[in-house]
Each structure stands twice: as C-alpha cells, then as structure tokens.
Design an enzyme around this catalytic site. Sequence first.
Site, mmCIF file in Angstrom:
data_model
loop_
_atom_site.group_PDB
_atom_site.id
_atom_site.type_symbol
_atom_site.label_atom_id
_atom_site.label_comp_id
_atom_site.label_asym_id
_atom_site.label_seq_id
_atom_site.Cartn_x
_atom_site.Cartn_y
_atom_site.Cartn_z
ATOM 1 N N GLU A 1 0.825 -1.221 0.000
ATOM 2 C CA GLU A 1 0.000 0.000 0.000
ATOM 3 C C GLU A 1 0.855 1.266 0.000
ATOM 4 O O GLU A 1 0.481 2.283 0.562
ATOM 5 C CB GLU A 1 -0.971 0.007 1.195
ATOM 6 C CG GLU A 1 -1.817 -1.238 1.342
ATOM 7 C CD GLU A 1 -2.527 -1.648 0.067
ATOM 8 O OE1 GLU A 1 -2.742 -0.796 -0.805
ATOM 9 O OE2 GLU A 1 -2.877 -2.831 -0.066
ATOM 10 N N GLY A 2 1.984 1.194 -0.655
ATOM 11 C CA GLY A 2 2.863 2.353 -0.791
ATOM 12 C C GLY A 2 4.008 2.294 0.191
ATOM 13 O O GLY A 2 3.818 2.325 1.399
#
Length: 596
Positions: free
Chosen positions: A442-443
Amino acid sequence: MSQYTAPLDDIRFVLDELLDAQSRFARLGHADATPDVVDAVLEEAARFAGSVLAPLNAVGDQQGCHHDPATGDVSTPEGFKTAYAQYVEGGWPGLTAAPEHGGQGLPHLVGTLVSEMINGANLAWGNFPLLSHGAVEALRQHGEDWQREVFLKPLIEGRWTGTMCLTEPHCGTDLGLLRTRAEPRDDGSYAIAGTKIFITAGEHDFTDNILHLVLAKLPDAPPGAKGISLFLTPKFKVGRDGVVGERNAVRCGSIEHKMGIKGSATCVMNFDGAEGWLVGEKHGGLKAMFTMMNSARLGVGLQGIGLSERAYQNALRYSRERLQSRSLTGPKLPGKPADPIIVHPDVRRMLLSVKALTEGSRMLAMHAGSLLDEAAHAADPAERERAETLVSFLTPISKACQTEWSIENTYNALQCFGGHGYIAEHGMEQLARDARITTLYEGTTGIQAMDLAGRKTASSQAAGLKLFLAEVEAFCAAHADQADVAADVATLREKCAEWSALTREMLQAAASNPDELGAAAWDYLFYSGYVVLAYWWLRAAVAARDSSRPAAFRDAKRETARFYFARILPRTLAHASAIRAGAGPLMDLDADSFGS
C-alpha cells in the site's frame, strides 16, 4: 508462543479522555453508538481476537497457504476459514457500513479499534477482509446505482470479499506503465486482459465469490496515469440483475513465498478476457483508486500498531520473569539468584521506546478514525472539508511512521528475549518478520514521504499542516501556564515553529531544484511524525493528571510522556539536520561511481 490481550484500558482512555468520543458520536448523529453499545462491541471484539484469532497466528505462519496449479484454487491454514465464518456470523464485516446497504452504521472510530485488535491477534488472517472495506468505499462513492445495489450488500455481509489489483510485474508505483487492457463489449461490460501481482487475498477458500477491482487501460486511453480506468471483475460473473453466473476468466497463477504473513495469500492474478464492469468515469480510475488506497493505508498503519502492541505485551511479561544479573544499584530480589531484567536501564530503554511509540501511534490512529467520521457526517460543510484535509495530511504520516515504528518495536521486543527471541519458541521472530511487509505494501515509506512532501504539502500550500499546527497551538495556549507541563508545552511550540521553518525551506529549495523535495521527504516525514506524537503525548499527560483512573495507570501515562519528550522527540534533531543538508550529498555522486 506469543500471546495477545486487547489493550482495552488504553483504548478506553483515549476514547473517553482524549477524544471525548461520546460527545463526538452524538454531534455526528451516531445515535446508536451509546456507551453501552460501544463497550459491548469492544469487549466482544477483544474476546474474538484473543480466543479465536490469536491462537491461529502461529498456525498460519507454520502452515501457510497452498496453491493448486491445476485449478488455481488456494487453501488457507487450518482454522482460518472457520474463524472467518465466525467473523461473518458476528456481523463484523458490516460494523461501520451504512445501514441502507446492510451495515450497522457504527462510527469509523469504532472500526479502527476493532481492526487494531484483529491485527494484533493475527495479522495474516486480518489481510483477508482488509481490502473489502476499500472496495465498499470505491463502489459507494464511484459505482453506478446498479453496482451498489448488486455488490455492496454481499461485501458488507462478508459473503464476498474484495481486492485491489494494481501492481504488475514490470511496474509497481508507476501505474502509468501498466499494460492490462479493457476492451468494450456490446453488452456494456469489458474484457479485461493482463497480469497483476502481489494481490492480497486474490484467491482463498473463505467465500463463494471475490470481487477484484482492477486498474486497466481502454483502447482510446491517453498515455500515462491519466489513461487509467477502474473495473470490477468478479471471480464468478455477476449480471446487472445480481444473478451469479459461470466462473470468470480470472485465475490465480501462483502465490508468493514470503518471509512473513505466510498465512495470507499473496497472489499472481491472470485476467484472460475476464468480464468486468467500469467503475466511475472512463480514464478516471486514479480517483477511485485513491479512495481504496487511502483506506488501505490507514488500515496498514493499524497493522503496525497491532504488531507493536503484541510485541510489547510479550516482551514486558518476559522482562518481568527472566532473572539475569543484578541491578546496578543493588539487588532488588535478594532472595533470588538474580534480578529480573526489567531492572536494567537498557531493557527499560527498549520497553519504554516500544510503549511510547505504540501508545502514541494509537492516539494518532484513533484521531484519524474520528476525522473520518467528521468528514462523512459533520453537519457543517466547512467542518467536513476541514476534517477531510486534516485526515488526508495525516494519512501518509500514520501509514509510514506506524509501520516503520512497528519494525523498530518488534525488534526491540525481540531483543528483550536475547537469544530466545531469535528462535521460534516464543513467537517473537514471527512478529518481526510480519512487521517487515507493512512498510512495503500500500505504498512504501518513500512513497508516503513523497505524498506528504508533494501532494499534501507543496501542492496544497501546506493546508493540512496549517490546520494541525493551529490545533496544537490552541492546546498549548490553554495549558502554557500549568507548571507540570509548561516545559513540554514550550518544547512542543519550538518544534512546531521549526516544522514550519523546515517546510518553507524545503519548498523554497525545491522551487529551483525539484530533487530537493525528494531529498528532504523521508526526513521530513519522520520529523512530522515525531512532532505529531509529541502533541498527543502532551495531551495524554494532561488528561492522565486530571483522570479518575487508578494511580498506576495515570503515573504510567505521565512517565511515558516524560520519556517520550526526553528520549524520543530529540530524534527530530537528526532529521532537521538531514533536511537542511540538501540534495547535494545524495545526488552529486555519479550513478556509474556507485560501484559494480
């Protein structure tokens, strides 16, 4: 093996005495979120997490998931599917979803607390329902009426789960490079073709259907990220009338063999002309994607907190029981051959570091959860906009810091065990391995840093920072003349002034050299995170002073706040120095000179 008990005392302290949650709930129209209801939800979530999920944590790590190449099916570890059935039976998937779609309509803040407990008990299991919330939000905000009617209820009831299919083998963060294609069909659907990797819960045996939200490009898509569209592609086809049809042309090609979260299925998904439905506008997939992504980023931050809490509980227990050496100031247990290791300063340094970062992170996460409620339900549009701006600003800080600190926390907790932490018997090494993924999916932390420095600061004229600093100053002004916290108030004001100065310096430097933004971003992120936690620890110290809770609880809060200001907040000195060093030390070395 490691044990887990939900930290209900600390949760209730933050709810009642820092956030005044009941007043917030009443003001936002959550009439059903009464003290009795919220407390019952927390108690039952704690029971489910501790008695059902926590015992399966080691099982998932030992057994992992298994992929059948012939069918593409994935079987989950023993007990996982049964636990999910109990989760659905308890109504947990729809806890915060809107009643009109079959949810219970409780505040996001309550959902935040339940998520932390699940992650502390069994992070790998928690990954299976994690992304369904993002899918619900994407459909609710961007889907067509028929899509909301057909897909939301089974997602919210937990009969189906959702995924996010973004990453491809040749591109990660740079989604403009993706190659998955969507060809329009005569019936209004699209044929989706391509391969996605690192898809959490892309295939499993929990539910009858899985809804994949897939980023792809239409034939007429402009180049780059502006040409991305979002498509809903079920495992089993679903028509506009809600009737489930035949198996769709999407298969799990393999699952990854990972260093951690082995009980979670991380899948390679192959789409071979699979039927999909456009969600939102053509070429408008990025907007819908960020609806999912921001939800997932806050969720992953909660994973870091859950792991940190479990690590702390077990390290504290061991440090009280393990006898080794004598206290430097003389024996504390003269009748024993040695003192417990908790008497030693270095063990206390590790324990207090974990405690301060974990409990501080919980305050930040719960604040973010309360802001989500305000952004969704405040009566005043200006109040909704303020909350949205502030939670948007805090999201990269929450995700990155809470996960990076989880690595530090689980390693410090493991270190308390000495050599016993390195072996599997105590379960500490699993927590350390599981924590490592949280900074990546998620980054990555670098992506969060650039999001904070770029989109959330440079591109918005630091709107979120200004709101947060105004909130901090209002609190400081109200308590500056109180002798017991006056010194910390002064320190926090100094750090906020420097935070503003560093922001101006970073943006001014970036105006003439864009590399300056990237060079400063990582240190700017952590400087921000440490100051945010200082604010919450100051608030906690004031609340504990005036609390009616037991003296031991109040003393622990105030002493941990003192430790934070004395021992952890000074980390900002190094980050400020690095920011002011500029891009030169990073960028001046020629790429060919790094070595072979």
